[in-house]
Each structure stands twice: as structure tokens, then as C-alpha cells.
Design an enzyme around this catalytic site. Structure first.
Site, mmCIF file in Angstrom:
data_model
loop_
_atom_site.group_PDB
_atom_site.id
_atom_site.type_symbol
_atom_site.label_atom_id
_atom_site.label_comp_id
_atom_site.label_asym_id
_atom_site.label_seq_id
_atom_site.Cartn_x
_atom_site.Cartn_y
_atom_site.Cartn_z
ATOM 1 N N ARG A 163 3.500 -1.901 -11.628
ATOM 2 C CA ARG A 163 4.036 -2.818 -10.610
ATOM 3 C C ARG A 163 3.160 -4.069 -10.460
ATOM 4 N NH1 ARG A 163 7.524 0.694 -10.994
ATOM 5 N NH2 ARG A 163 8.909 1.337 -9.309
ATOM 6 N N SER A 235 11.419 1.328 -3.046
ATOM 7 C CA SER A 235 10.096 1.812 -2.644
ATOM 8 C C SER A 235 9.405 0.724 -1.817
ATOM 9 C CB SER A 235 9.229 2.085 -3.864
ATOM 10 O OG SER A 235 9.829 3.048 -4.673
ATOM 11 N N GLU A 332 4.631 -2.393 -1.629
ATOM 12 C CA GLU A 332 5.134 -2.883 -2.905
ATOM 13 C C GLU A 332 6.005 -4.119 -2.663
ATOM 14 O OE1 GLU A 332 7.811 -2.346 -6.605
ATOM 15 O OE2 GLU A 332 8.246 -0.971 -4.979
HETATM 16 N N1 EPU Z 1 8.121 13.278 -3.222
HETATM 17 C C1 EPU Z 1 8.145 14.048 -2.100
HETATM 18 N N2 EPU Z 1 8.821 13.595 -1.008
HETATM 19 C C2 EPU Z 1 9.480 12.411 -1.007
HETATM 20 C C3 EPU Z 1 9.454 11.617 -2.169
HETATM 21 C C4 EPU Z 1 8.768 12.064 -3.260
HETATM 22 O O1 EPU Z 1 7.549 15.143 -2.050
HETATM 23 O O2 EPU Z 1 10.073 12.065 0.013
HETATM 24 C C5 EPU Z 1 7.440 13.779 -4.414
HETATM 25 C C6 EPU Z 1 8.446 14.157 -5.494
HETATM 26 O O3 EPU Z 1 8.893 15.480 -5.350
HETATM 27 C C7 EPU Z 1 7.647 13.964 -6.764
HETATM 28 C C8 EPU Z 1 6.746 12.796 -6.406
HETATM 29 O O4 EPU Z 1 6.667 12.741 -4.977
HETATM 30 O O5 EPU Z 1 6.851 15.098 -6.999
HETATM 31 C C9 EPU Z 1 7.233 11.474 -6.963
HETATM 32 O O6 EPU Z 1 8.530 11.190 -6.457
HETATM 33 P P1 EPU Z 1 9.696 10.490 -7.327
HETATM 34 O O7 EPU Z 1 9.806 11.149 -8.626
HETATM 35 O O8 EPU Z 1 10.900 10.387 -6.470
HETATM 36 O O9 EPU Z 1 9.134 9.047 -7.658
HETATM 37 P P2 EPU Z 1 8.264 8.055 -6.811
HETATM 38 O O10 EPU Z 1 6.902 8.014 -7.365
HETATM 39 O O11 EPU Z 1 8.411 8.349 -5.365
HETATM 40 C C10 EPU Z 1 8.753 6.011 -8.387
HETATM 41 C C11 EPU Z 1 9.153 4.568 -8.253
HETATM 42 C C12 EPU Z 1 10.641 4.434 -8.015
HETATM 43 C C13 EPU Z 1 11.357 5.054 -9.203
HETATM 44 C C14 EPU Z 1 10.929 6.541 -9.293
HETATM 45 C C15 EPU Z 1 11.496 7.223 -10.518
HETATM 46 C C16 EPU Z 1 7.204 3.453 -7.324
HETATM 47 C C17 EPU Z 1 6.612 2.752 -6.142
HETATM 48 N N3 EPU Z 1 8.430 3.945 -7.146
HETATM 49 O O12 EPU Z 1 8.993 6.644 -7.125
HETATM 50 O O13 EPU Z 1 10.963 3.047 -8.009
HETATM 51 O O14 EPU Z 1 12.764 4.972 -9.058
HETATM 52 O O15 EPU Z 1 9.478 6.608 -9.423
HETATM 53 O O16 EPU Z 1 10.875 6.762 -11.655
HETATM 54 O O17 EPU Z 1 6.567 3.522 -8.358
HETATM 55 C C18 EPU Z 1 11.261 1.149 -6.590
HETATM 56 O O18 EPU Z 1 10.265 0.666 -7.128
HETATM 57 O O19 EPU Z 1 11.907 0.526 -5.698
HETATM 58 C C19 EPU Z 1 11.676 2.498 -6.945
HETATM 59 C C20 EPU Z 1 12.661 3.115 -6.320
#
Ligand code: EPU
Length: 336
Positions: A163, A235, A332
Site C-alpha cells: 500500500r 479498508s 490507509e
Molecule cells: N479478520 C478477523 N476479523 C475481521 C477481519 C479479518 O478476524 O473482522 C482476520 C481474518 O480471519 C484473517 C485476517 O484477519 O485471518 C485477514 O483478513 P482478510 O483476509 O479479510 O484480509 P485483510 O488483511 O483484512 C486485506 C486488504 C483488503 C483485501 C483483503 C484480501 C489491506 C489493508 N486490506 O484485508 O483490501 O481485499 O486483504 O486480499 O491490506 C482495501 O484495501 O480496501 C481492501 C479491502
């Protein structure tokens, strides 16, 4: 064509749908138009507004917002199964992904349904499901505000990270992105390592381009609110990158805490969504702002919230996470 608006309501031009205004907003299509717009010098305060999907206006904007609206997608050539595309900054990102999938071109499918415009994609190096735009990007075309010249910068020189890019730092306020060039592939290159993607793709019948796009869309729709219905900017926070010993200490107290490798091998990336979730804030709301109930990384405008209310709520979320885990989570979203 240049179109200019004075004292414009920004509600429909930011995905949080906060009701701020801008003193002036200018839509442009071509670099020549930009040159004309900057011929008498740059305005005292200006900013580039793409789709408004990664921005939080906390007050009325007193400067000029420049919006790219050129929507051309041109094939520059094909060699050895690699297809080069030039995409103007105003193309809706997901229109481009759909366009490439329809033509059997691999490289963008994991980035399906990310809201925003193509010109904004390199700024925060958009990413999802194990892919980032930098992986497919060849170069970025930009207008240099100081000199009035056009520059083409190779992706290797754009300072891309998680990012991150130079457009957020050294080049901020100095250039306006007008187009990007991508290199896509005719050879299948499925990237299914991330989370539920493999399972979802198998359920659809295997890793074709169409199935991967469909699976990504299904997963995103199940977790992320549709900004057309509920104001949000995806995010709101970045996943924090911490020193390894910090992550190891936390893991002792929270054995199920997700950890991801970081670009720097002495560091580890944590999941901000998980941290917020564990503070008990998932689904919590105060007044007109809340934490989304299916993905804690997303803040939502429940209707009529001001940017100031969203920001105050975000600060509380950051404080709670810091209090419980001793970890700082940065925003972000760009805050204006
Ligand atoms: N998790 C939780 N609770 C939540 C959300 C997440 O326990 O409410 C846990 C999930 O179970 C998982 C981990 O946290 O173990 C990561 O969650 P997730 O796979 O949903 O991805 P993220 O890291 O929360 C990132 C990006 C998203 C992108 C997803 C999928 C960033 C800031 N965000 O989210 O991007 O869609 O991975 O690749 O890196 C965006 O930038 O607007 C965005 C949506």
C-alpha cells in the site's frame, strides 16, 4: 473536454458519502488539457480526486480538485504471449479487470471489484488476494506540475511497497497520473494461495480466468459493504508491520493471531481486522459511524455522518487497539 464546477457538493464523489463541498472541481481528459489548466501556475491548494474511494473529507475543500475522466484502453502490442495495454487514468478499475478477463488476459483477475479508477491504482499499489497492481504494471505516465512536462516512470522506480509508492511521498503534490501501462499474459497464471480463494474457485469448476474473477467477486461481496448502499472506503486501516519479537510476544498471548511475512525479513505483518475484531469493536457503532459487522477493517457511514465524525470514531478504534495490543494501526484512507 474540460468541465469546471464551483462550490460543488462532493456527496456523490466520495464513497463515504460525506456531505462536504469543494470550492472548485475540474474534470480533464488529456495531458494537453492539464497543461492548459496549469499554464498560469498551480492553484495554491489542489488535489487529484479519482473515484473518491480512498478518501475522507473532514471539512469543505477550499482548493481545486482535479478529476481525470479519460476512459481509453488501448492495446499497444503483443509479443510472446505478453500483451501491453495503455489505460487512461479515468477508467473504472473494475471495468478494466472485466475487459482483460473477457479477452483472456491474465494478471488482474485477483484485483476484481476493487473500487476506484485506474489512475489511482499505483498510488497506493492496490492489492488483494495475494496480488498487487505493481506485479502487472510496466510504467506510469504523469504530468509534472512544476515543469508542465509529461514524464513516464518505470514501475521499478515507483517505490512500490505494501500500500505504498512514491506517489504518496516524494511525488505527492508534484505530479498528476494520466495513464498507466500494464503487461498482461495469455498464459494462465492462477494465483490462489490466499485464504478462501482456492476453495471458492474449485467449487466453480477450476481455475479459469472467469472463475477466479467470479470467486473474488463473491468473497468480496460477502465481506465488504457496497459503497453504493453503505458509505465506506474499503479498508480504513493498513495492516501493521511490526518487529519480529513484538509479533512473537503477541503470539504467545494470542496463539490464533494471524501473521503474514513482510517485505522486510526482520518484520511481520499483522491483520488489523483481526486486532480490531478482538477488541470487541466489530459491528459496534456510535451515532452515525460504525465498524462493519463482517470485516472489522472497514468503517461505515450509517447515514449522514460527517467526515469529522468518521475521523473521531477512527481515532477511538486506533486507541482501543493500542490499549489492548500495544500496536499502532495507521489509516490507509487519505484524510483531507
Ligand atoms: N479478520 C478477523 N476479523 C475481521 C477481519 C479479518 O478476524 O473482522 C482476520 C481474518 O480471519 C484473517 C485476517 O484477519 O485471518 C485477514 O483478513 P482478510 O483476509 O479479510 O484480509 P485483510 O488483511 O483484512 C486485506 C486488504 C483488503 C483485501 C483483503 C484480501 C489491506 C489493508 N486490506 O484485508 O483490501 O481485499 O486483504 O486480499 O491490506 C482495501 O484495501 O480496501 C481492501 C479491502
Amino acid at each position: 473536454m474540460i468541465r469546471e464546477f464551483e462550490h460543488i457538493d462532493l456527496r456523490d464523489r466520495n464513497s463515504f458519502h460525506v456531505a462536504q463541498t469543494a470550492a472548485r472541481l475540474v474534470e480533464f481528459e488529456t495531458p494537453d488539457e492539464l497543461r492548459e489548466l496549469f499554464s498560469a501556475g498551480a492553484p495554491r491548494q489542489w488535489y487529484v480526486l479519482g473515484g473518491g474511494n480512498n478518501i475522507l473529507f473532514t471539512r469543505d475543500y477550499e482548493g481545486v480538485l482535479f478529476c481525470p475522466v479519460g476512459e481509453g484502453i488501448t492495446t499497444l502490442g503483443e509479443q510472446g504471449g505478453t500483451v501491453r495495454l495503455r489505460v487512461e487514468a479515468g477508467v473504472e478499475w473494475d471495468v478494466l479487470v472485466a475487459w482483460s478477463v473477457e479477452r483472456g488476459l491474465w494478471g488482474l483477475e485477483n484485483l476484481s471489484l476493487i473500487p476506484g479508477k485506474a489512475g489511482a491504482a499505483p498510488v497506493q499499489n492496490i492489492g488483494a488476494y495475494g496480488c498487487e497492481v505493481k506485479d502487472a504494471l510496466e510504467s506510469v505516465e504523469m504530468f509534472c506540475v512544476e515543469t508542465g512536462n509529461m514524464l513516464v516512470m518505470d514501475a521499478a522506480h515507483c517505490g512500490f511497497g505494501y500500500r505504498e509508492s512514491l506517489f504518496k511521498h516524494a511525488l505527492r503534490g508534484k505530479v498528476i497520473i494520466t495513464a498507466i501501462t500494464l503487461r498482461l499474459s495469455r498464459t494462465p497464471r492462477p494465483r490462489l494461495e490466499y485464504g478462501d480463494l482456492q476453495r471458492e474457485v474449485e467449487a466453480l469448476g477450476g481455475p479459469t480466468l472467469e472463475h477466479i474473477r467470479e470467486a473474488v467477486c463473491t468473497i468480496r461481496r460477502s465481506k465488504l459493504p457496497d459503497p453504493a448502499v453503505t458509505g465506506n472506503a474499503g479498508s480504513f486501516f493498513k495492516n501493521p508491520v511490526v518487529e519480529k519479537p513484538v509479533a512473537e510476544r503477541l503470539r504467545e498471548s494470542y496463539p490464533d493471531m494471524p501473521l503474514y511475512p513482510a517485505a522486510d525479513p526482520t518484520k511481520v505483518k499483522l491483520a488489523a481486522g483481526w486486532l480490531i475484531d478482538r477488541t470487541g469493536l466489530k459491528g459496534y457503532h456510535e451515532g452515525r459511524v460504525g465498524v462493519h459487522d463482517r470485516q472489522a477493517l472497514v468503517l461505515v457511514n450509517l447515514g449522514g455522518a460527517t467526515g469529522g465524525e468518521v475521523l473521531a470514531f477512527a481515532r477511538k478504534v486506533q486507541a482501543k487497539v493500542h490499549e489492548k495490543f500495544g500496536v499502532a494501526i495507521d489509516t490507509e484512507v487519505n484524510i483531507l
